[in-house]
Scaffold this motif. Structure first.
Motif, PDB file in Angstrom:
ATOM      1  N   HIS A  82       0.809  -1.219   0.000  1.00  0.00           N
ATOM      2  CA  HIS A  82       0.000   0.000   0.000  1.00  0.00           C
ATOM      3  C   HIS A  82       0.846   1.275   0.000  1.00  0.00           C
ATOM      4  N   PRO A  83       0.284   2.390  -0.460  1.00  0.00           N
ATOM      5  CA  PRO A  83       0.944   3.685  -0.248  1.00  0.00           C
ATOM      6  C   PRO A  83       0.939   4.018   1.239  1.00  0.00           C
ATOM      7  N   TYR A  84       1.812   4.934   1.630  1.00  0.00           N
ATOM      8  CA  TYR A  84       1.902   5.278   3.045  1.00  0.00           C
ATOM      9  C   TYR A  84       2.213   6.761   3.196  1.00  0.00           C
ATOM     10  N   LEU A  85       2.119   7.264   4.425  1.00  0.00           N
ATOM     11  CA  LEU A  85       2.212   8.699   4.695  1.00  0.00           C
ATOM     12  C   LEU A  85       3.568   9.062   5.277  1.00  0.00           C
ATOM     13  N   ASP A  86       4.125  10.147   4.772  1.00  0.00           N
ATOM     14  CA  ASP A  86       5.378  10.646   5.342  1.00  0.00           C
ATOM     15  C   ASP A  86       5.144  11.137   6.765  1.00  0.00           C
ATOM     16  N   VAL A  87       6.154  11.010   7.591  1.00  0.00           N
ATOM     17  CA  VAL A  87       6.039  11.372   9.008  1.00  0.00           C
ATOM     18  C   VAL A  87       5.727  12.854   9.195  1.00  0.00           C
ATOM     19  N   THR A  88       6.100  13.697   8.229  1.00  0.00           N
ATOM     20  CA  THR A  88       5.811  15.134   8.360  1.00  0.00           C
ATOM     21  C   THR A  88       4.309  15.408   8.332  1.00  0.00           C
ATOM     22  N   ILE A  89       3.537  14.502   7.758  1.00  0.00           N
ATOM     23  CA  ILE A  89       2.079  14.658   7.791  1.00  0.00           C
ATOM     24  C   ILE A  89       1.571  14.472   9.217  1.00  0.00           C
ATOM     25  N   ALA A  90       2.132  13.525   9.932  1.00  0.00           N
ATOM     26  CA  ALA A  90       1.767  13.347  11.341  1.00  0.00           C
ATOM     27  C   ALA A  90       2.052  14.617  12.129  1.00  0.00           C
ATOM     28  N   ARG A 121       2.231  17.671  11.006  1.00  0.00           N
ATOM     29  CA  ARG A 121       1.311  18.735  10.580  1.00  0.00           C
ATOM     30  C   ARG A 121      -0.049  18.566  11.253  1.00  0.00           C
ATOM     31  N   LEU A 122      -0.547  17.340  11.315  1.00  0.00           N
ATOM     32  CA  LEU A 122      -1.843  17.094  11.948  1.00  0.00           C
ATOM     33  C   LEU A 122      -1.816  17.450  13.428  1.00  0.00           C
ATOM     34  N   LEU A 123      -0.785  17.028  14.102  1.00  0.00           N
ATOM     35  CA  LEU A 123      -0.678  17.318  15.532  1.00  0.00           C
ATOM     36  C   LEU A 123      -0.588  18.808  15.794  1.00  0.00           C
ATOM     37  N   ALA A 124       0.143  19.514  14.944  1.00  0.00           N
ATOM     38  CA  ALA A 124       0.277  20.965  15.106  1.00  0.00           C
ATOM     39  C   ALA A 124      -1.064  21.670  14.960  1.00  0.00           C
ATOM     40  N   ALA A 125      -1.988  21.060  14.202  1.00  0.00           N
ATOM     41  CA  ALA A 125      -3.315  21.641  14.001  1.00  0.00           C
ATOM     42  C   ALA A 125      -4.308  21.208  15.069  1.00  0.00           C
ATOM     43  N   GLY A 126      -3.873  20.387  16.024  1.00  0.00           N
ATOM     44  CA  GLY A 126      -4.764  19.936  17.078  1.00  0.00           C
ATOM     45  C   GLY A 126      -5.562  18.698  16.713  1.00  0.00           C
ATOM     46  N   VAL A 127      -5.116  17.997  15.663  1.00  0.00           N
ATOM     47  CA  VAL A 127      -5.766  16.750  15.258  1.00  0.00           C
ATOM     48  C   VAL A 127      -5.083  15.591  15.969  1.00  0.00           C
ATOM     49  N   THR A 128      -5.852  14.774  16.686  1.00  0.00           N
ATOM     50  CA  THR A 128      -5.263  13.663  17.443  1.00  0.00           C
ATOM     51  C   THR A 128      -5.833  12.309  17.049  1.00  0.00           C
ATOM     52  N   VAL A 129      -6.687  12.280  16.032  1.00  0.00           N
ATOM     53  CA  VAL A 129      -7.198  11.007  15.511  1.00  0.00           C
ATOM     54  C   VAL A 129      -7.080  11.046  13.995  1.00  0.00           C
ATOM     55  N   VAL A 130      -6.428  10.028  13.429  1.00  0.00           N
ATOM     56  CA  VAL A 130      -6.248   9.947  11.983  1.00  0.00           C
ATOM     57  C   VAL A 130      -6.646   8.556  11.525  1.00  0.00           C
ATOM     58  N   GLY A 131      -7.199   8.456  10.319  1.00  0.00           N
ATOM     59  CA  GLY A 131      -7.602   7.172   9.781  1.00  0.00           C
ATOM     60  C   GLY A 131      -7.080   6.965   8.370  1.00  0.00           C
ATOM     61  N   VAL A 132      -6.899   5.702   8.011  1.00  0.00           N
ATOM     62  CA  VAL A 132      -6.455   5.342   6.652  1.00  0.00           C
ATOM     63  C   VAL A 132      -7.239   4.122   6.176  1.00  0.00           C
ATOM     64  N   ASP A 133      -7.396   4.005   4.852  1.00  0.00           N
ATOM     65  CA  ASP A 133      -8.044   2.818   4.284  1.00  0.00           C
ATOM     66  C   ASP A 133      -6.991   1.854   3.747  1.00  0.00           C
ATOM     67  N   THR A 134      -5.885   1.770   4.463  1.00  0.00           N
ATOM     68  CA  THR A 134      -4.788   0.862   4.170  1.00  0.00           C
ATOM     69  C   THR A 134      -4.437   0.100   5.443  1.00  0.00           C
ATOM     70  N   VAL A 179       5.550   9.121  16.007  1.00  0.00           N
ATOM     71  CA  VAL A 179       5.255  10.541  16.235  1.00  0.00           C
ATOM     72  C   VAL A 179       3.811  10.731  16.689  1.00  0.00           C
ATOM     73  N   PHE A 180       2.871  10.114  15.983  1.00  0.00           N
ATOM     74  CA  PHE A 180       1.456  10.380  16.260  1.00  0.00           C
ATOM     75  C   PHE A 180       1.003   9.734  17.561  1.00  0.00           C
ATOM     76  N   LEU A 181       1.307   8.457  17.735  1.00  0.00           N
ATOM     77  CA  LEU A 181       0.943   7.797  18.991  1.00  0.00           C
ATOM     78  C   LEU A 181       1.781   8.337  20.147  1.00  0.00           C
ATOM     79  N   GLY A 182       3.013   8.723  19.836  1.00  0.00           N
ATOM     80  CA  GLY A 182       3.879   9.278  20.874  1.00  0.00           C
ATOM     81  C   GLY A 182       3.344  10.575  21.464  1.00  0.00           C
TER      82      GLY A 182
END
Length: 221
Positions: free
Chosen positions: A129-137, A139-152, A172-175
């Motif tokens: 599957h495709p996957y997400l670069d850690v910098t996306i994690a 960016r999400l955390l910096a915006a106050g997003v603490t739940v992320v989902g993927v269809d992979t 990064v995200f779970l940490g």
């Protein structure tokens, strides 16, 4: 207001596809109507089977377990990021490629990345599957997003041959106390123009690292 519900959950079945090395799924009758007067089934499966949730303790020492999560975080506005045009086998999706879709993120939103890779679920190519670069994690955390989902299978790359997992996005995200929902499906049926919400509630397994969820999107009919 009338709501349309979209089931985003893979059915749980014996022998279904799992993350390499996870427990095999076995579902078998334990009692029968003929013999005991009731039907009960025995379940053998891992905490990360099918459509499921990763609690921080999945990969973070002393991280929160699934029963300690505030379930209010797991129901909220669904911010859908469409990366179907970027979805290629083993491709890393970079922050610059999705930055425009991550503008005006609301704190508390649940951000879900749509690749449509779920169409391959159950086949060997699902692991590529495709996957997400850690910098996306980050960016999400910096915006106050603490739940992320993927269809992979994971927001990180899956290497079935590795002795141990390399999970920079998870780290990064779970940490940071975040939660990851994996193996979503049917995201093509969600209409982002109708202000959708999502619910992905786990079983409260005491002291454990994750749980299958029943993920459902909701929007105006």
């Amino acid at each position: 207001m009338t709501l349309t519900l979209v089931d985003l959950t893979h059915p749980l079945t014996s022998g279904m596809q799992i993350y390499p090395g996870d427990p095999e799924v076995q579902i078998a009758p334990a009692t029968s109507l003929a013999d005991e007067g009731v039907v009960v089934h025995a379940l053998h499966l891992g905490t990360h089977t099918g459509t499921h949730l990763d609690a921080p303790s999945h990969s973070i020492a002393d991280g929160a377990t699934v029963d300690r999560l505030d379930i209010g975080r797991l129901v909220g506005p669904l911010h859908l990021v469409d990366v179907t045009e970027l979805a290629q086998p083993g491709r890393r999706i970079e922050l610059a490629q999705v930055a425009a879709q991550l503008e005006r993120l609301a704190a508390g939103a649940i951000v879900v990345f749509r690749t449509d890779w779920s169409k391959r679920f159950g086949r060997p190519e699902y692991l590529e599957h495709p996957y997400l670069d850690v910098t996306i994690a980050e960016r999400l955390l910096a915006a106050g997003v603490t739940v992320v989902g993927v269809d992979t299978l994971s927001p990180d790359r899956t290497d079935a041959t590795a002795a141990s997992a390399d999970l920079p996005f998870h780290d990064v995200f779970l940490g940071a106390g975040g939660v990851i929902i994996e193996n979503l499906t049917s995201l093509s049926a969600v209409d982002p123009a109708r202000d959708p919400w999502i619910s992905a509630l786990p079983l409260p397994f005491a002291g454990l690292d994750g749980s299958p969820v029943r993920a459902v999107a909701m929007h105006r009919a």
